[in-house]
Design a protein around this motif. Structure first.
Motif, PDB file in Angstrom:
ATOM      1  N   TYR A   1      16.089 132.964  49.812  1.00  0.00           N
ATOM      2  CA  TYR A   1      16.056 133.407  48.824  1.00  0.00           C
ATOM      3  C   TYR A   1      14.195 132.862  48.183  1.00  0.00           C
ATOM      4  O   TYR A   1      13.693 132.869  47.725  1.00  0.00           O
ATOM      5  N   LYS A   2      14.571 131.172  48.572  1.00  0.00           N
ATOM      6  CA  LYS A   2      13.281 131.062  49.035  1.00  0.00           C
ATOM      7  C   LYS A   2      12.099 131.636  50.141  1.00  0.00           C
ATOM      8  O   LYS A   2      10.814 131.169  49.442  1.00  0.00           O
TER       9      LYS A   2
ATOM     10  N   ASN B   1      11.573 122.996  52.866  1.00  0.00           N
ATOM     11  CA  ASN B   1      12.850 123.450  51.705  1.00  0.00           C
ATOM     12  C   ASN B   1      13.168 124.112  51.858  1.00  0.00           C
ATOM     13  O   ASN B   1      14.082 124.771  51.096  1.00  0.00           O
ATOM     14  N   ILE B   2      12.065 125.162  53.092  1.00  0.00           N
ATOM     15  CA  ILE B   2      13.084 126.484  53.500  1.00  0.00           C
ATOM     16  C   ILE B   2      13.662 126.324  54.714  1.00  0.00           C
ATOM     17  O   ILE B   2      14.578 127.535  54.396  1.00  0.00           O
ATOM     18  N   MET B   3      13.370 125.907  55.645  1.00  0.00           N
ATOM     19  CA  MET B   3      13.726 126.344  57.137  1.00  0.00           C
ATOM     20  C   MET B   3      14.325 125.147  57.432  1.00  0.00           C
ATOM     21  O   MET B   3      13.374 124.255  57.592  1.00  0.00           O
TER      22      MET B   3
ATOM     23  N   LYS C   1       8.262 133.051  48.333  1.00  0.00           N
ATOM     24  CA  LYS C   1       7.325 132.724  48.779  1.00  0.00           C
ATOM     25  C   LYS C   1       6.773 133.841  49.537  1.00  0.00           C
ATOM     26  O   LYS C   1       5.720 133.527  49.693  1.00  0.00           O
ATOM     27  N   SER C   2       7.509 134.860  49.906  1.00  0.00           N
ATOM     28  CA  SER C   2       6.467 135.371  51.146  1.00  0.00           C
ATOM     29  C   SER C   2       6.457 137.227  50.466  1.00  0.00           C
ATOM     30  O   SER C   2       5.178 138.196  49.870  1.00  0.00           O
ATOM     31  N   SER C   3       7.488 137.356  49.412  1.00  0.00           N
ATOM     32  CA  SER C   3       6.968 138.198  47.915  1.00  0.00           C
ATOM     33  C   SER C   3       7.577 138.378  46.695  1.00  0.00           C
ATOM     34  O   SER C   3       6.676 139.210  45.965  1.00  0.00           O
ATOM     35  N   GLY C   4       7.037 136.712  46.165  1.00  0.00           N
ATOM     36  CA  GLY C   4       7.338 136.831  44.661  1.00  0.00           C
ATOM     37  C   GLY C   4       8.431 137.478  43.927  1.00  0.00           C
ATOM     38  O   GLY C   4       8.449 136.714  43.255  1.00  0.00           O
ATOM     39  N   HIS C   5       9.349 137.159  44.525  1.00  0.00           N
ATOM     40  CA  HIS C   5      10.914 138.049  43.973  1.00  0.00           C
ATOM     41  C   HIS C   5      11.909 137.104  44.791  1.00  0.00           C
ATOM     42  O   HIS C   5      11.879 136.865  45.815  1.00  0.00           O
ATOM     43  N   LYS C   6      12.802 135.992  43.860  1.00  0.00           N
ATOM     44  CA  LYS C   6      13.857 135.648  44.674  1.00  0.00           C
ATOM     45  C   LYS C   6      15.402 136.632  45.627  1.00  0.00           C
ATOM     46  O   LYS C   6      16.022 136.588  44.540  1.00  0.00           O
ATOM     47  N   ARG C   7      15.124 137.652  46.217  1.00  0.00           N
ATOM     48  CA  ARG C   7      15.940 138.524  46.568  1.00  0.00           C
ATOM     49  C   ARG C   7      15.952 138.659  48.056  1.00  0.00           C
ATOM     50  O   ARG C   7      15.027 138.435  48.571  1.00  0.00           O
ATOM     51  N   ILE C   8      17.023 138.879  48.568  1.00  0.00           N
ATOM     52  CA  ILE C   8      17.182 139.869  49.486  1.00  0.00           C
ATOM     53  C   ILE C   8      17.187 141.457  49.501  1.00  0.00           C
ATOM     54  O   ILE C   8      17.838 141.389  48.886  1.00  0.00           O
TER      55      ILE C   8
END
Length: 301
Positions: A176-177, A253-255, A181-188
Motif C-alpha cells: 500500500y505504501k 519503510n516500504i521494503m 508512492k508509485s500511483s498516489g493511491h493506497k491500493r493494490i
C-alpha cells in the motif's frame, strides 16, 4: 577567468572559450592559451564585434539547450522496454496452444514458465516466502539428515556442507505504501479491471502511465498461484532497482530485507521439513511434486 570590458560589460569568459568564439566568427586573434598572450592582442579587437559574437553564441547555446530538453522529454515518454520483450510476448502467445485470457494473464504465464518479464513474484504468505528463501537449505537438510538423529545433530551435519550456499534473505514489502508512492493511491491494482492498462497496448503501442513499480493482484487464475498466495509487482518506466525506488528520506519503510545466518536457515529448513506443513506439493500443487512428496514421506530408499 577574466572579465572583458568595453563600454558595456561582457560576461566572464575563459581564454579557450574566447579563442573558440573568435575562430567561429572569423575574428583574428593570434593563437595562444595564456591570459597574457591573449590580453596582449585585445586592444586590436573590435569589442563591439566581439560582444555581438558572444551574444550570438549565448543565443545559440540557449536554443540548443531547449532542443536538448525537448529531446529528453520525448525520450522519457518512450515505453521502457528491453530488446526482444515485444517479440517474446508475440512468440509465446503464438506458440501457446491453450485458451488465453488477457495480455496480463499471458504475461504471468510467461513469468511462471521462466520467461524474463517485467513482473516480480511476491506472496501474501510468510510461510511460502520462507520456503522459497530457504529452498536450497531445505534440500540440503533433507539430503543429509540421518534417520534416528536429533534435529540438532542433523542441522550440524548439514551446516558442515553448506559453505557453497548463498546467505538466504527475505524481503518484506508494504504494497500500500509502494502503491501510494508509485500511483498516489493506497491500493493494490487489478489491472484487468483498469481501463487503458492492457499490458501489450500500454508498453508496446502507447505509454505506460507509471514510472515506478506498481503492486498488482495476480492476473493468472490457476491453482498453483492460489497455492502460493501469489501477487506481483509490475515494473514501469524506471530502470532503477526496486530497493532504490522504495527509499524515503526517513529511511526505507516500504521494503525491508531480513537476512538469515546459515545455522538459522537450517533450523528453519528443519521446521519446514518436519513440523510446519510446507513442502513442494503444497507450494506447487502439481503431480510431479505430489509423487516426490509421497516418496519422501513413505518410501524408504
Amino acid at each position: 577567468m577574466f572579465l572583458l570590458k568595453s563600454n558595456n560589460k561582457l560576461p566572464s569568459i575563459t581564454p579557450d572559450r574566447l579563442l573558440a568564439i573568435c575562430g567561429l566568427h572569423n575574428i583574428d586573434i593570434p593563437t595562444g592559451n595564456s591570459n597574457s598572450n591573449i590580453q596582449m592582442y585585445l586592444r586590436a579587437v573590435n569589442m563591439g564585434e566581439l560582444e555581438r559574437a558572444i551574444i550570438q553564441c549565448e543565443d545559440r547555446l540557449r536554443k540548443d539547450r531547449l532542443k536538448l530538453s525537448s529531446a529528453r522529454t520525448k525520450i522519457e515518454m518512450v515505453p521502457a522496454i528491453v530488446p526482444g520483450e515485444r517479440e517474446a510476448f508475440i512468440e509465446f502467445r503464438f506458440r501457446w496452444r491453450e485458451s488465453i485470457g488477457t495480455s496480463w494473464e499471458l504475461l504471468a504465464l510467461m513469468q511462471h514458465y521462466g520467461v524474463f518479464t517485467r513482473l516480480l513474484d511476491w506472496t501474501e504468505s510468510p510461510a511460502i516466502a520462507l520456503y522459497f528463501a530457504l529452498k536450497h537449505y531445505i534440500d540440503l537438510y533433507n539430503e543429509n539428515k540421518v534417520k534416528g538423529a536429533t534435529i540438532i545433530e542433523n542441522v550440524n551435519f548439514a551446516l558442515s556442507k553448506s559453505a557453497h550456499l548463498r546467505i538466504p534473505c527475505l524481503w518484506v514489502l508494504n504494497p500500500y505504501k509502494l502503491s501510494e508512492k508509485s500511483s498516489g493511491h493506497k491500493r493494490i491494482f487489478d489491472l484487468d479491471l483498469e481501463d487503458g492498462h492492457d499490458y501489450f497496448r500500454s508498453f508496446h503501442q502507447s505509454s505506460w502511465p507509471y514510472e515506478k513499480a506498481l503492486p498488482i493482484y495476480s492476473p493468472w487464475r490457476k491453482q498453483r498461484l492460489a497455492s502460493q498466495h501469489s501477487m506481483f509487482t509490475v515494473h514501469g518506466l524506471s530502470c532503477v532497482d526496486l530497493e532504490t525506488q522504495t527509499k524515503t528520506r526517513k529511511g526505507n519503510n516500504i521494503m525491508e530485507k531480513i537476512e538469515f545466518s546459515r545455522i538459522s536457515a537450517l533450523y528453519g529448513a528443519a521446521e519446514l521439513s518436519t513440523i510446519f506443513p510446507v513442502d513442494a506439493y503444497s507450494v506447487f500443487s502439481d503431480m510431479d511434486n505430489l509423487g516426490k512428496y509421497v516418496n519422501e514421506k513413505f518410501i524408504i530408499d
